[in-house]
Design a protein around this motif. Structure first.
Motif, short mmCIF file in Angstrom:
data_model
loop_
_atom_site.label_atom_id
_atom_site.label_comp_id
_atom_site.label_asym_id
_atom_site.label_seq_id
_atom_site.Cartn_x
_atom_site.Cartn_y
_atom_site.Cartn_z
N TRP A 1 -3.40 -1.61 2.33
CA TRP A 1 -1.98 -1.95 2.46
C TRP A 1 -1.53 -3.06 1.52
N LYS A 2 -2.44 -3.75 0.87
CA LYS A 2 -2.05 -4.90 0.05
C LYS A 2 -1.09 -4.51 -1.07
N GLU A 3 -1.39 -3.45 -1.81
CA GLU A 3 -0.57 -3.05 -2.94
C GLU A 3 0.83 -2.58 -2.49
N SER A 4 0.85 -1.77 -1.44
CA SER A 4 2.14 -1.21 -0.99
C SER A 4 3.06 -2.28 -0.41
N THR A 5 2.49 -3.19 0.39
CA THR A 5 3.33 -4.24 0.97
C THR A 5 3.82 -5.22 -0.09
N LEU A 6 3.00 -5.54 -1.02
CA LEU A 6 3.42 -6.47 -2.08
C LEU A 6 4.50 -5.83 -2.96
N ALA A 7 4.33 -4.53 -3.26
CA ALA A 7 5.32 -3.85 -4.09
C ALA A 7 6.69 -3.82 -3.39
N LYS A 8 6.69 -3.56 -2.09
CA LYS A 8 7.95 -3.52 -1.33
C LYS A 8 8.58 -4.90 -1.26
N THR A 9 7.75 -5.93 -1.18
CA THR A 9 8.25 -7.30 -1.14
C THR A 9 8.94 -7.68 -2.45
N VAL A 10 8.31 -7.33 -3.54
CA VAL A 10 8.89 -7.62 -4.86
C VAL A 10 10.16 -6.81 -5.08
N GLU A 11 10.13 -5.54 -4.65
CA GLU A 11 11.29 -4.64 -4.83
C GLU A 11 12.53 -5.20 -4.16
N ASN A 12 12.39 -5.84 -3.01
CA ASN A 12 13.54 -6.37 -2.25
C ASN A 12 13.78 -7.86 -2.49
N HIS A 13 13.12 -8.40 -3.50
CA HIS A 13 13.34 -9.79 -3.91
C HIS A 13 13.05 -10.77 -2.77
N CYS A 14 12.04 -10.46 -1.97
CA CYS A 14 11.66 -11.36 -0.88
C CYS A 14 10.75 -12.47 -1.42
N GLN A 15 10.83 -13.64 -0.82
CA GLN A 15 10.06 -14.80 -1.29
C GLN A 15 8.96 -15.20 -0.32
N THR A 16 8.94 -14.53 0.84
CA THR A 16 7.84 -14.77 1.79
C THR A 16 7.38 -13.42 2.32
N LEU A 17 6.10 -13.30 2.59
CA LEU A 17 5.52 -12.06 3.07
C LEU A 17 4.61 -12.35 4.27
N PHE A 18 4.92 -11.67 5.39
CA PHE A 18 4.10 -11.81 6.60
C PHE A 18 3.55 -10.43 6.95
N VAL A 19 2.25 -10.40 7.22
CA VAL A 19 1.59 -9.14 7.58
C VAL A 19 0.91 -9.33 8.93
N VAL A 20 1.31 -8.52 9.91
CA VAL A 20 0.70 -8.58 11.24
C VAL A 20 -0.62 -7.80 11.18
N VAL A 21 -1.68 -8.41 11.67
CA VAL A 21 -3.01 -7.80 11.63
C VAL A 21 -3.66 -7.86 13.02
N ASP A 22 -4.62 -6.98 13.22
CA ASP A 22 -5.31 -6.98 14.52
C ASP A 22 -6.08 -8.27 14.73
N ARG A 23 -6.71 -8.76 13.67
CA ARG A 23 -7.45 -10.03 13.72
C ARG A 23 -7.25 -10.75 12.39
N ALA A 24 -7.42 -12.05 12.41
CA ALA A 24 -7.18 -12.85 11.20
C ALA A 24 -8.06 -12.39 10.06
N LEU A 25 -7.51 -12.41 8.84
CA LEU A 25 -8.27 -12.00 7.66
C LEU A 25 -9.35 -13.04 7.34
N ASP A 26 -10.41 -12.57 6.78
CA ASP A 26 -11.45 -13.53 6.36
C ASP A 26 -10.92 -14.32 5.16
N ASP A 27 -11.49 -15.48 4.93
CA ASP A 27 -10.96 -16.40 3.92
C ASP A 27 -10.94 -15.78 2.52
#
Length: 245
Positions: free
Chosen positions: A163-189
């Motif tokens: 999902w990283k590529e698709s969500t980032l592309a949609k964020t850039v397309e709509n000129h958003c400056q913050t991106l939040f992704v809900v996940v089942d568990r926290a991502l590893d560092d």
């Protein structure tokens, strides 16, 4: 030879008869005379009726029938050629996309409005709406840049996909400056750092949000601190334009 006594008796009878008829004639003459005087000499009086004569009261005039109202004339409004309204310019920064409708106005004279994108696992619509509402209620103070998040993209994604590529592309397309992704568990560092670096290169703040943390108030304090630190060192483009102006 005629009897003298008999003749005297006859004469006496004749004289009596003549006297009688003479009286009758005089009485009749007087009666006739009185009738003549009363009929021709005295003025004739009209006969009196038993009830005084009154003039007949004329019947009241019949009420005039109301004049018939003129038939309404049908008038057709002037036909005005309809022209299609001019199409509003497409602006993804002022319209919400997805399951959430933002309550934050597009502009604020006192704060910088930051367009935000939020993605969530398929089927977690309610959790995504709750997170979006809480993000928009955050009000940072004592920062170099006063800002407020405005969620304009709120879409599901397949957590099993890359999902990283698709969500980032949609964020850039709509000129958003913050991106939040809900996940089942926290991502590893490692993964989180890789995504954050790629977003930073595009001047976008990234934050993963575990489902278990959405309803925790303390978690939003951490998010707010991360946003304040980021915008103090990476001003949004809108803030930089305002400073240059």
């Amino acid at each position: 030879m005629a009897d003298p006594q008999k003749d005297e008796h006859i004469e006496e009878l004749l004289s009596k008869l003549q006297g009688i008829f003479g009286k009758l004639s005089r009485s009749e003459e007087e009666e006739s005379k009185s009738k003549f005087d009363s009929e021709f000499r005295a003025p004739a009086e009209p006969p009196k009726s038993a009830h005084p004569s009154t003039k007949p009261t004329p019947p009241p005039p019949a009420p005039l029938a109301p004049a018939a109202a003129p038939a309404p004339v049908e008038t057709k409004p002037a036909e005005i050629p309809l022209e299609p309204p001019p199409a509003a310019p497409a602006s993804t920064s002022t319209a919400s996309i997805g399951v959430y409708q933002s309550v934050v106005p597009p502009t604020d004279p006192e704060k910088l409005t930051v367009p935000t994108a939020l993605f969530f696992p398929t089927g977690k619509d309610n959790e995504a709406k709750s997170l979006a509402s809480k993000l928009e209620m955050m009000a940072p103070k004592f920062t170099k840049v006063a800002f407020r998040l405005r969620v304009i993209v709120c879409l599901p994604y397949d957590p099993k996909s890359d999902w990283k590529e698709s969500t980032l592309a949609k964020t850039v397309e709509n000129h958003c400056q913050t991106l939040f992704v809900v996940v089942d568990r926290a991502l590893d560092d490692t993964k989180k750092k890789a995504i954050s670096s790629e977003c930073e290169a595009k001047n976008i703040y990234f934050q993963d949000v575990p489902l278990s943390s959405i309803e925790k108030k303390a978690y939003y304090t951490d998010i707010l601190l991360g946003l304040v630190f980021y915008f103090d060192s990476h001003r949004p483009p809108a803030a930089e334009e305002g400073t240059a102006a």
